[in-house]
Motif scaffolding. Sequence first.
Motif: not given
Length: 216
Positions: A54, A101, A103-104, A106
């Motif tokens: 992540t 970064h 979060g949308t 991985a």
Amino acid sequence: MSRVPLPGRRAPPEATARRSLPHPGRAAQGGARGGSCSRRENRRMPHVEVTVSTRVDDDLRACLLDLWTDVTNAGGAVGFVAPVTRDVVAPVLDGLVERVHGGTQALCVLRVDGEPAGFAVLSTSVSPLRRHWATVLRVQVHPSRQGQGLGRVLMAGVHDAARARGLEFLHLTVRGGYGLEGFYERLGYEVFGRMPGAIRVAPGDDRDEVLLLCRL
């Protein structure tokens, strides 16, 4: 073609799917003992795992940049047309890192003995109606590591990461004319459509974009 400069760091303590490489040429049972047996014992199997990142630090970014460039220049259909330089790939990679970064997306990194050897991106939907779906992007293994079954290992890690996130369906697309559909069909995907001529590789060379899905 330059080799990927790998930082040689071990995988971070994040979600990890460990997979074993198929043994390269195991001797038949019942053969001569002694020397041949000791040689088999001395051959160490590499440690293979898929880690879900992540965060992307500078070392990992440098590895991904070299890897993506080398895969493209070896003929891989991963968003560019060869030849490319790192300067061409870098802005696209930086956009990917920003989404990781944020979060949308991985980042699923394939590592062999702790060193990055490939990666894929798991992109989730922002729509509340499609939380059970995700798209798989940029699946690639470094040319020096191809032919070892690592593509299957990478995709198995992607599927594990998707299930851990509660996803039920995965979608991906491939460039027509490369025979990639068969690889994904053997992993449980099925073709559900084509976009004729959607990818322009060169003037006069338009390829279909093939759509595949997998129910996890």
